[in-house]
Write a protein that holds these residues in place. Structure first.
Motif, PDB file in Angstrom:
ATOM      1  N   LYS A 177      -2.063   6.245  -0.367  1.00  0.00           N
ATOM      2  CA  LYS A 177      -0.880   6.548   0.435  1.00  0.00           C
ATOM      3  C   LYS A 177       0.379   6.525  -0.425  1.00  0.00           C
ATOM      4  O   LYS A 177       1.274   7.370  -0.303  1.00  0.00           O
ATOM      5  CB  LYS A 177      -0.753   5.527   1.571  1.00  0.00           C
ATOM      6  CG  LYS A 177       0.235   5.923   2.643  1.00  0.00           C
ATOM      7  CD  LYS A 177       0.171   4.940   3.811  1.00  0.00           C
ATOM      8  CE  LYS A 177       1.150   5.363   4.902  1.00  0.00           C
ATOM      9  NZ  LYS A 177       1.116   4.401   6.044  1.00  0.00           N
ATOM     10  N   SER A 178       0.446   5.568  -1.357  1.00  0.00           N
ATOM     11  CA  SER A 178       1.593   5.461  -2.249  1.00  0.00           C
ATOM     12  C   SER A 178       1.675   6.668  -3.180  1.00  0.00           C
ATOM     13  O   SER A 178       2.764   7.199  -3.431  1.00  0.00           O
ATOM     14  CB  SER A 178       1.455   4.164  -3.069  1.00  0.00           C
ATOM     15  OG  SER A 178       2.484   4.079  -4.028  1.00  0.00           O
ATOM     16  N   ARG A 179       0.520   7.100  -3.684  1.00  0.00           N
ATOM     17  CA  ARG A 179       0.507   8.274  -4.575  1.00  0.00           C
ATOM     18  C   ARG A 179       0.919   9.549  -3.825  1.00  0.00           C
ATOM     19  O   ARG A 179       1.619  10.390  -4.375  1.00  0.00           O
ATOM     20  CB  ARG A 179      -0.892   8.453  -5.164  1.00  0.00           C
ATOM     21  CG  ARG A 179      -1.215   7.444  -6.257  1.00  0.00           C
ATOM     22  CD  ARG A 179      -2.554   7.730  -6.874  1.00  0.00           C
ATOM     23  NE  ARG A 179      -2.843   6.833  -7.972  1.00  0.00           N
ATOM     24  CZ  ARG A 179      -3.970   6.840  -8.661  1.00  0.00           C
ATOM     25  NH1 ARG A 179      -4.922   7.707  -8.346  1.00  0.00           N
ATOM     26  NH2 ARG A 179      -4.166   5.997  -9.639  1.00  0.00           N
ATOM     27  N   LYS A 180       0.475   9.636  -2.595  1.00  0.00           N
ATOM     28  CA  LYS A 180       0.807  10.790  -1.784  1.00  0.00           C
ATOM     29  C   LYS A 180       2.327  10.876  -1.546  1.00  0.00           C
ATOM     30  O   LYS A 180       2.926  11.951  -1.607  1.00  0.00           O
ATOM     31  CB  LYS A 180       0.067  10.713  -0.436  1.00  0.00           C
ATOM     32  CG  LYS A 180       0.116  12.008   0.362  1.00  0.00           C
ATOM     33  CD  LYS A 180      -0.755  11.898   1.599  1.00  0.00           C
ATOM     34  CE  LYS A 180      -0.718  13.198   2.395  1.00  0.00           C
ATOM     35  NZ  LYS A 180      -1.555  13.120   3.615  1.00  0.00           N
ATOM     36  N   ARG A 181       2.936   9.728  -1.316  1.00  0.00           N
ATOM     37  CA  ARG A 181       4.388   9.693  -1.113  1.00  0.00           C
ATOM     38  C   ARG A 181       5.140  10.049  -2.386  1.00  0.00           C
ATOM     39  O   ARG A 181       6.149  10.747  -2.340  1.00  0.00           O
ATOM     40  CB  ARG A 181       4.807   8.277  -0.646  1.00  0.00           C
ATOM     41  CG  ARG A 181       4.559   8.010   0.827  1.00  0.00           C
ATOM     42  CD  ARG A 181       5.026   6.623   1.185  1.00  0.00           C
ATOM     43  NE  ARG A 181       4.775   6.323   2.591  1.00  0.00           N
ATOM     44  CZ  ARG A 181       4.971   5.123   3.144  1.00  0.00           C
ATOM     45  NH1 ARG A 181       5.400   4.123   2.382  1.00  0.00           N
ATOM     46  NH2 ARG A 181       4.730   4.923   4.416  1.00  0.00           N
ATOM     47  N   SER A 182       4.639   9.531  -3.526  1.00  0.00           N
ATOM     48  CA  SER A 182       5.336   9.795  -4.789  1.00  0.00           C
ATOM     49  C   SER A 182       5.264  11.282  -5.164  1.00  0.00           C
ATOM     50  O   SER A 182       6.197  11.840  -5.774  1.00  0.00           O
ATOM     51  CB  SER A 182       4.746   8.941  -5.906  1.00  0.00           C
ATOM     52  OG  SER A 182       3.381   9.263  -6.107  1.00  0.00           O
ATOM     53  N   LYS A 183       4.156  11.951  -4.792  1.00  0.00           N
ATOM     54  CA  LYS A 183       4.036  13.383  -5.061  1.00  0.00           C
ATOM     55  C   LYS A 183       4.969  14.202  -4.181  1.00  0.00           C
ATOM     56  O   LYS A 183       5.476  15.238  -4.578  1.00  0.00           O
ATOM     57  CB  LYS A 183       2.590  13.829  -4.855  1.00  0.00           C
ATOM     58  CG  LYS A 183       1.656  13.371  -5.970  1.00  0.00           C
ATOM     59  CD  LYS A 183       0.253  13.837  -5.714  1.00  0.00           C
ATOM     60  CE  LYS A 183      -0.682  13.367  -6.843  1.00  0.00           C
ATOM     61  NZ  LYS A 183      -2.084  13.751  -6.598  1.00  0.00           N
ATOM     62  N   ALA A 184       5.153  13.689  -2.931  1.00  0.00           N
ATOM     63  CA  ALA A 184       6.030  14.388  -2.003  1.00  0.00           C
ATOM     64  C   ALA A 184       7.484  14.232  -2.442  1.00  0.00           C
ATOM     65  O   ALA A 184       8.282  15.100  -2.369  1.00  0.00           O
ATOM     66  CB  ALA A 184       5.846  13.853  -0.597  1.00  0.00           C
TER      67      ALA A 184
END
Length: 198
Positions: free
Chosen positions: A191-198
């Motif tokens: 979830k954290s990686r997904k946010r950082s990519k966004a």
């Protein structure tokens, strides 16, 4: 008492219901401690109760219930153990508790928290063996804080699945708990990686 009754009690009596459901665990409440603690986490997350006081009350319920076992063992000795032995399927748990204490000494108090039923018997036994209350607090209350925090946090993620997950954790113990924690950890990383990519 079933899970729906527990939820009703919490709706009616708030924090006190969490405390007494855990405190009465020493006399064999039909709802596993894991489910009660996880419920505290879930209702805190949902905003039914405030998370911080819910955690504190839950922790106090856990340690006071087990401390009652220690006190009964300390002052009433083997009479308590004799009554336990007469309960159905209790002998195997008593033998496991005795083996843990013989093998690991004081540390048995710490990791017995993660073994259903045994967590309630070990305090009786160390009370019977006249462990000092100061030493009991050191080992039991510290482990109790960790155990409560683990299941409280799992409950925050479990949401409406608290009863199912808590019962599973009760039956499969530490291994299921570790698997769930690893799953939650992986979920948070993704979830954290997904946010950082966004």
């Amino acid at each position: 008492m079933n899970y729906d009754t527990l939820i009703h009690w919490i709706a009616q009596f708030g924090y006190a219901a969490l405390f007494f459901a855990l405190w009465l665990g020493i006399v064999g409440m039909p709802i596993p401690d894991e489910v009660v603690v996880m419920t505290g986490g879930a209702i805190g997350k949902a905003g039914v109760l405030h998370s911080t006081p819910a955690f504190i009350v839950t922790y106090l319920g856990v340690i006071s219930g087990l401390s009652l076992g220690y006190i009964l063992g300390r002052f009433f000795g083997s009479r308590v153990l004799d009554k336990l032995r007469r309960k159905k399927n209790m002998e195997k748990h008593i033998q496991m508790s005795e083996r843990l204490i013989n093998k690991y000494g004081n540390f048995a108090l710490s990791f017995s928290y993660f073994i259903p039923v045994v967590r309630h018997i070990v305090p009786y036994l160390v009370g019977i063996n006249k462990m000092s209350f100061r030493r009991y607090i050191l080992y039991s209350y510290t482990a109790g804080l960790v155990w409560t925090a683990v299941f409280f946090v799992i409950g925050q993620f479990a949401g409406s699945h608290v009863e199912t997950m808590g019962t599973m954790l009760y039956h499969y113990g530490l291994y299921a708990g570790l698997a769930l924690l690893v799953g939650i950890f992986i979920f948070l990383i993704l979830k954290s990686r997904k946010r950082s990519k966004a």
